[in-house]
Design an enzyme around this catalytic site. Sequence first.
Site, short mmCIF file in Angstrom:
data_model
loop_
_atom_site.label_atom_id
_atom_site.label_comp_id
_atom_site.label_asym_id
_atom_site.label_seq_id
_atom_site.Cartn_x
_atom_site.Cartn_y
_atom_site.Cartn_z
CB SER A 1 43.80 -1.13 -1.37
OG SER A 1 43.93 0.07 -2.13
CE LYS B 1 39.98 1.12 -8.83
NZ LYS B 1 41.17 0.06 -7.95
CB ALA C 1 41.53 -8.94 -13.44
CB ILE C 2 39.89 -3.85 -11.59
CG1 ILE C 2 39.15 -4.38 -10.52
CG2 ILE C 2 39.87 -2.56 -12.13
CD1 ILE C 2 37.57 -4.47 -10.98
N GLY C 3 42.70 -3.84 -13.69
CA GLY C 3 43.69 -2.99 -14.01
C GLY C 3 44.20 -1.70 -13.33
CG LEU C 4 46.94 -1.45 -10.84
CD1 LEU C 4 47.91 -0.68 -10.41
CD2 LEU C 4 46.18 -0.94 -9.05
CG ASN D 1 48.97 -2.82 -5.03
OD1 ASN D 1 49.71 -3.77 -5.15
ND2 ASN D 1 47.95 -2.33 -5.43
CB CYS E 1 48.29 -4.77 -8.65
SG CYS E 1 46.80 -5.08 -9.83
N GLY F 1 39.56 -12.73 3.21
CA GLY F 1 38.53 -13.72 3.15
C GLY F 1 37.90 -13.04 4.27
#
Lengths: 312, 368
Positions: A21, A45, A70-73, A127, A130, A249
């Site tokens: 995601s 996403k 750290a996109i912040g959803l 999720n 996060c 990874g």
Amino acid sequence: MVDLRVNLAGVEMANPLLTASGTCGYADEYADLLDLRALGAFTTKSITLASRIGNEYPRVVETRAGMLNAIGLANIGLDRFVADKAPLLEKLGIPVFVNVAGVTVEDYVAVASRLEQVEAVRGIELNISCPNVKAGGIQFGTDPVQVCKVVSAVRNVCRKNVLIVKLSPNVTDIAVTARAAVEAGAQILSMINTFTAMAIDIETRKPILANNTGGLSGPAIRPIAVQMVHRVYSQVAKAAGVPIIGMGGIQFAHDAIEFLLAGASAVAVGTALFVDPGGVLAIKDGIAEYLTRHGHSRVSDIVGTLELNGRA
Amino acid sequence: MWRWPPTCNRFDGAWPKAYHALCMGSQRSTIARRGVFSAKVLENNQLCLDHYQLVLQLEAFPPCRAGQFVTVRCGQVEPIQAPREIQWQAGQLPELYGPELTGRQPLLRRPFSLAGRRDVGGKVELEIIHHVIGVGTAFLAEARRGDEIELLGPLGNGFDILPTGRAVVVGGGVGIPPMLYLAQQLTEAGKQVVAFAGARTRAVLPLTIGSAQPPSTAGWPGMCTAEFAARATPTVVATDDGSLGVAGFVSQALEQWLDREQPATDDLAVYACGPAPMMRAIATIALGRGYRCQVALERHMGCGLGTCQSCVVKVKSGDPADGGARPSVSAHPTGNAAQLTGNSVQPAWQYKLACKDGPVFDAADLVW
């Protein structure tokens, strides 16, 4: 002839490879660079009830063998997802899992209920892990009582959709939260989400990310993720018959096979999609080659076949 | 028609050739879409301290514009090999290799704006100028003629050639390269172009200074740099410390020139790329005098493809037809419960992505 098909809690997949995601948007961003139909399944996403603009810039920074985000959803919200993105996903031709985030149990339930009515969706990935949202999902993912609460509430509204729970690695013992999720009705576990981490600009003495902390992904976390998959598989998932989607990874077939041996039934590729969108399909060929070389005919033949060293 | 990805093993070393076989033939010159391309290094020139110019040759490349960028895989990334036995003698170090043994490797691709393009002899030459700031650019600086480099592009939106008779292009530091390409396209479009190039000091100005005509200390444009002269573009050079050309910021040199020339507002367009304070100054000067102004922004990117949502740029709101994520609150862009529950007020700005919606923006649309 090797059969790459896998069955995850009733979801038939042509092969064990998924997108993680947040690394492949809603499938339209990469359409020209990666033939998504060649994957086993697609995970979107995160979607929240209302749209979110996300965190301030900078949102990503590369660290050694990894990446902090750290996109912040940031996302378009449920309504626009259903209106604009679902029709495209319907044409994808592979199972689609929608990652769902929220702040309250009611948020998760509202989104999950609505997605029951969306034909294109085959499952939802909860999720609860996060690390980048204040008052966000993290406390659900780290407290077994909260995990149980949100998972059982969402499970109650899932009929058509299979319920995947994505576990946070930011816990003392991931088997505890895994057990809570399974007992509350999780049909598939996906693991792991990113590790809460920090990178510092030593000249300004400030964190590089505007959010101060971010989630670490990429090759740096793979050995920890493999260990966690093995721990959850052997202590919880194997006995409960709950399949694991392993991630963290993965870049090459070698990495994916590690996860399969440790107990994952399928694997997801995340950060590597940013580096080489089309190249990830080689992982499929690599798994097939490995199965052939070791005389196996199905992926499930090697799941959890790790042989631990005897201890003196 | 060609398809990506080709159905061959990514790591057997054969795919770039297979890919090119698909690209070539009768369709070769008409590749319309972005993709992954293998490029051969023709030249790697050091322009000044820590700045390098790479000239890359490709069998084909889609049409592109100044301001667009490519992302480059700056390292040898190979799968882990099967375990092997190593023999070595006492007093001699074993030869180890592999991505997890050879020290620091960049993980993500690195974005670079295009500094020029030439279509010669059925092939495409792309120019990239970069400043060595980390492992990725250090890898590129070591490139030798004949090396293969993998690039993905063209990405983003380039500069629009505005309908004016005259144009100024302003570049600061590593913001100069896309201005070279833009000067090329503007002169090809018949515009009368003047370039302004700024740097902290002479040693970090990534341009070749001609000995015949040194840059004017009074800010008169001249054919003083080989690169802009090759694009028939007279240039003003400014350095913060006065070691070359005008002493001061490039924005001051522009202001001085505008005072002198007094171009009509509908006859001049201003294009800029450089550090944020420089671009803000240029935009303020240009917009304040009534000129249209486009700027190319630099952002840290995860993917360059519109997926990771990292390279956000604050753009004034007011266009509901836009395709990007619409924010639902104004007060706390860092994320809070109000956002998740949709307790919303329409904000004065919204986020756009530098990689997909930019990197070129109309300066009047930006929230600086």
